[in-house]
Motif scaffolding. Structure first.
Motif, PDB file in Angstrom:
ATOM      1  N   GLU A  71     124.512  -2.004 -20.202  1.00  0.00           N
ATOM      2  CA  GLU A  71     125.773  -1.954 -19.486  1.00  0.00           C
ATOM      3  C   GLU A  71     126.612  -0.779 -19.996  1.00  0.00           C
ATOM      4  OE1 GLU A  71     126.354  -3.637 -16.872  1.00  0.00           O
ATOM      5  OE2 GLU A  71     124.677  -5.017 -16.978  1.00  0.00           O
ATOM      6  N   SER A  72     127.797  -1.026 -20.528  1.00  0.00           N
ATOM      7  CA  SER A  72     128.682   0.072 -20.921  1.00  0.00           C
ATOM      8  C   SER A  72     128.652   0.370 -22.418  1.00  0.00           C
ATOM      9  CB  SER A  72     130.121  -0.259 -20.511  1.00  0.00           C
ATOM     10  OG  SER A  72     130.550  -1.445 -21.159  1.00  0.00           O
ATOM     11  N   THR A  73     127.750  -0.282 -23.150  1.00  0.00           N
ATOM     12  CA  THR A  73     127.702  -0.121 -24.599  1.00  0.00           C
ATOM     13  C   THR A  73     126.433   0.602 -25.037  1.00  0.00           C
ATOM     14  OG1 THR A  73     129.041  -2.098 -25.011  1.00  0.00           O
ATOM     15  CG2 THR A  73     127.656  -1.334 -26.817  1.00  0.00           C
ATOM     16  N   CYS A  74     126.604   1.609 -25.873  1.00  0.00           N
ATOM     17  CA  CYS A  74     125.492   2.282 -26.534  1.00  0.00           C
ATOM     18  C   CYS A  74     125.440   1.746 -27.964  1.00  0.00           C
ATOM     19  CB  CYS A  74     125.704   3.795 -26.529  1.00  0.00           C
ATOM     20  SG  CYS A  74     124.459   4.715 -27.452  1.00  0.00           S
ATOM     21  N   ARG A  75     124.337   1.122 -28.339  1.00  0.00           N
ATOM     22  CA  ARG A  75     124.233   0.468 -29.643  1.00  0.00           C
ATOM     23  C   ARG A  75     123.225   1.210 -30.519  1.00  0.00           C
ATOM     24  NH1 ARG A  75     125.287  -5.003 -31.281  1.00  0.00           N
ATOM     25  NH2 ARG A  75     125.712  -5.515 -29.088  1.00  0.00           N
ATOM     26  N   VAL A  76     123.675   1.666 -31.671  1.00  0.00           N
ATOM     27  CA  VAL A  76     122.777   2.307 -32.631  1.00  0.00           C
ATOM     28  C   VAL A  76     121.905   1.228 -33.262  1.00  0.00           C
ATOM     29  CG1 VAL A  76     122.631   3.623 -34.786  1.00  0.00           C
ATOM     30  CG2 VAL A  76     124.397   4.174 -33.102  1.00  0.00           C
ATOM     31  N   SER A  77     120.582   1.382 -33.142  1.00  0.00           N
ATOM     32  CA  SER A  77     119.672   0.356 -33.651  1.00  0.00           C
ATOM     33  C   SER A  77     118.997   0.748 -34.953  1.00  0.00           C
ATOM     34  CB  SER A  77     118.611   0.010 -32.600  1.00  0.00           C
ATOM     35  OG  SER A  77     117.995   1.173 -32.096  1.00  0.00           O
ATOM     36  N   PHE A  78     118.898   2.042 -35.257  1.00  0.00           N
ATOM     37  CA  PHE A  78     118.324   2.474 -36.530  1.00  0.00           C
ATOM     38  C   PHE A  78     118.626   3.951 -36.727  1.00  0.00           C
ATOM     39  CE2 PHE A  78     114.929   3.861 -39.452  1.00  0.00           C
ATOM     40  CZ  PHE A  78     115.091   2.903 -40.445  1.00  0.00           C
ATOM     41  N   ALA A  79     118.755   4.364 -37.980  1.00  0.00           N
ATOM     42  CA  ALA A  79     118.962   5.774 -38.302  1.00  0.00           C
ATOM     43  C   ALA A  79     118.417   6.038 -39.691  1.00  0.00           C
ATOM     44  CB  ALA A  79     120.445   6.129 -38.233  1.00  0.00           C
ATOM     45  N   TYR A  80     117.820   7.213 -39.855  1.00  0.00           N
ATOM     46  CA  TYR A  80     117.274   7.558 -41.170  1.00  0.00           C
ATOM     47  C   TYR A  80     117.172   9.073 -41.285  1.00  0.00           C
ATOM     48  CZ  TYR A  80     114.325   7.780 -45.272  1.00  0.00           C
ATOM     49  OH  TYR A  80     113.847   8.058 -46.531  1.00  0.00           O
ATOM     50  N   ALA A  81     117.453   9.585 -42.492  1.00  0.00           N
ATOM     51  CA  ALA A  81     117.298  11.001 -42.793  1.00  0.00           C
ATOM     52  C   ALA A  81     116.449  11.137 -44.045  1.00  0.00           C
ATOM     53  CB  ALA A  81     118.657  11.661 -42.998  1.00  0.00           C
ATOM     54  N   GLN A  82     115.634  12.191 -44.089  1.00  0.00           N
ATOM     55  CA  GLN A  82     114.728  12.368 -45.225  1.00  0.00           C
ATOM     56  C   GLN A  82     115.495  12.480 -46.535  1.00  0.00           C
ATOM     57  OE1 GLN A  82     113.886  17.086 -45.670  1.00  0.00           O
ATOM     58  NE2 GLN A  82     112.567  16.016 -44.255  1.00  0.00           N
ATOM     59  N   LYS A  83     114.812  12.114 -47.611  1.00  0.00           N
ATOM     60  CA  LYS A  83     115.452  12.076 -48.931  1.00  0.00           C
ATOM     61  C   LYS A  83     115.862  13.462 -49.419  1.00  0.00           C
ATOM     62  CE  LYS A  83     111.983   9.823 -50.669  1.00  0.00           C
ATOM     63  NZ  LYS A  83     111.084   9.165 -51.645  1.00  0.00           N
ATOM     64  N   GLU A  84     115.056  14.459 -49.079  1.00  0.00           N
ATOM     65  CA  GLU A  84     115.380  15.814 -49.506  1.00  0.00           C
ATOM     66  C   GLU A  84     116.465  16.382 -48.593  1.00  0.00           C
ATOM     67  OE1 GLU A  84     111.957  18.252 -49.736  1.00  0.00           O
ATOM     68  OE2 GLU A  84     110.839  16.862 -51.026  1.00  0.00           O
ATOM     69  N   GLY A  85     117.581  16.764 -49.188  1.00  0.00           N
ATOM     70  CA  GLY A  85     118.684  17.278 -48.375  1.00  0.00           C
ATOM     71  C   GLY A  85     119.836  16.283 -48.329  1.00  0.00           C
ATOM     72  N   ASP A  86     120.885  16.661 -47.640  1.00  0.00           N
ATOM     73  CA  ASP A  86     122.093  15.840 -47.517  1.00  0.00           C
ATOM     74  C   ASP A  86     121.927  14.890 -46.333  1.00  0.00           C
ATOM     75  OD1 ASP A  86     124.609  14.751 -47.229  1.00  0.00           O
ATOM     76  OD2 ASP A  86     125.665  16.632 -47.614  1.00  0.00           O
ATOM     77  N   ALA A  87     121.484  13.653 -46.605  1.00  0.00           N
ATOM     78  CA  ALA A  87     121.234  12.686 -45.526  1.00  0.00           C
ATOM     79  C   ALA A  87     122.500  12.406 -44.730  1.00  0.00           C
ATOM     80  CB  ALA A  87     120.676  11.396 -46.117  1.00  0.00           C
ATOM     81  N   ARG A  88     123.626  12.350 -45.423  1.00  0.00           N
ATOM     82  CA  ARG A  88     124.895  12.084 -44.738  1.00  0.00           C
ATOM     83  C   ARG A  88     125.191  13.167 -43.701  1.00  0.00           C
ATOM     84  NH1 ARG A  88     130.253  12.981 -48.162  1.00  0.00           N
ATOM     85  NH2 ARG A  88     129.174  14.975 -48.250  1.00  0.00           N
ATOM     86  N   LEU A  89     124.963  14.432 -44.074  1.00  0.00           N
ATOM     87  CA  LEU A  89     125.234  15.533 -43.173  1.00  0.00           C
ATOM     88  C   LEU A  89     124.255  15.537 -41.992  1.00  0.00           C
ATOM     89  CD1 LEU A  89     126.874  18.072 -42.562  1.00  0.00           C
ATOM     90  CD2 LEU A  89     125.270  19.370 -43.993  1.00  0.00           C
TER      91      LEU A  89
END
Length: 316
Positions: A71-89
């Protein structure tokens, strides 16, 4: 990180360059959420049932973000960034890309992310950097015993056993009971009838456990709808309450206490009464928390919901 430019692209589940990131992510998933041996398989299942974005440097995939749209909602179901580097960025860039996509979609009103135990801390940091609003929720739990009787409802109130025809009026109850209240202030889907219908669909199809119509009910006052109480079962045989509430004009009169008493009575009279019942509630919804505490529910854990209102964002 590198002189090579980073590029955001749509996720392709069969992309061979995705596999190293999946293997790395699966190793870090805690055992109480995913069987470590089957972790990669579980992630692949999520990928095939979701849409997604990846952040690339040349052919290497540095981060991924999975989401579903209902419907009108986009739901984040999973996210991951590799360990090497700034995962937050890295995750910040992916979330920024998701917001840009949502703004282009005229049907979407909000993006939501329910942060659970197996989400990395870097995702929360990236959500905050992208100006998502944070709501603190808590899981409350009540261990049996169950009442053997319940006080009667006042005259003109009627408990309506659940049936499929209740779906439409139940959507109206959800909309009126929660849409203009505290829960609707952050869960924007409750402010729209389509979102309330989607919530009920999620209940029926197992998002909150196996729905039990024999325990669930609606409440009427004369010929007007007044409230709703939904029940489901987890795989471990425990009870769960996906939704419980009254329309504003009926609150503060003790009706909620009687409703909850009857709901617990129904759980206790089931063939295999659950060893415990759980529910989730916003920490700052003080009237609801007080009611649940009165009936023996106590806090088990806390988690956060992040949301961003796309329509307000676009209007500004």
């Amino acid at each position: 990180m590198s002189d090579y430019p980073l590029r955001i692209q749509k996720l392709q589940p069969q992309d061979p360059y995705l596999q190293p990131l999946l293997e790395e992510a699966a190793l870090l998933l805690p055992g109480n959420e995913f069987d470590r041996v089957k972790g990669k398989m579980a992630l692949e299942d999520i990928i095939h049932s979701s849409q997604g974005l990846v952040l690339r440097r040349q052919q290497e995939i540095l981060a991924m973000l999975l989401y579903t749209i209902k419907e009108s909602t986009c739901r984040v179901s999973f996210a991951y960034a590799q360990k090497e580097g700034d995962a937050r960025l890295l995750l910040f860039h992916l979330l920024k890309g998701l917001v840009a996509l949502a703004e282009l979609d005229g049907e979407l009103s909000n993006i939501r992310c329910d942060v659970v135990a197996w989400f990395p801390d870097s995702l929360e940091q990236a959500l905050q950097l992208n100006n998502f609003t944070r709501i603190e929720r808590k899981t409350m739990r009540r261990v049996a015993a169950y009442p053997t009787n319940a006080p009667p409802f006042p005259p003109a109130f009627r408990q309506i056993p659940w049936d499929t025809w209740l779906t439409t009026p139940a959507s109206q109850i959800l909309h009126l009971a929660f849409g203009a209240g505290f829960e609707g202030s952050w869960d924007r889907s409750l402010t729209e009838m389509s979102g309330c219908k989607q919530f009920l669909s999620d209940c029926y199809t197992g998002r909150y456990g196996t729905f039990d119509p024999a325990i669930s009910f609606a409440l009427q006052y004369e010929n007007m709808w007044a409230g709703i109480a939904l029940a489901s079962w987890s795989n471990g045989g425990e009870g769960f309450i996906p939704a419980f509430g009254l329309l504003p004009q009926y609150t503060g009169k003790g009706i909620g206490s009687i409703m909850l008493h009857h709901l617990l009575l129904h759980f206790g009279r089931s063939h295999f009464p659950p060893p415990a019942i759980e529910l989730a509630v916003s920490k700052d919804n003080k009237p609801a928390v007080a009611l649940y505490e009165k009936f023996g529910f106590s806090e088990r854990s806390r988690f956060y919901v992040y949301y961003r209102d796309i329509k307000q964002l676009s209007a500004s």
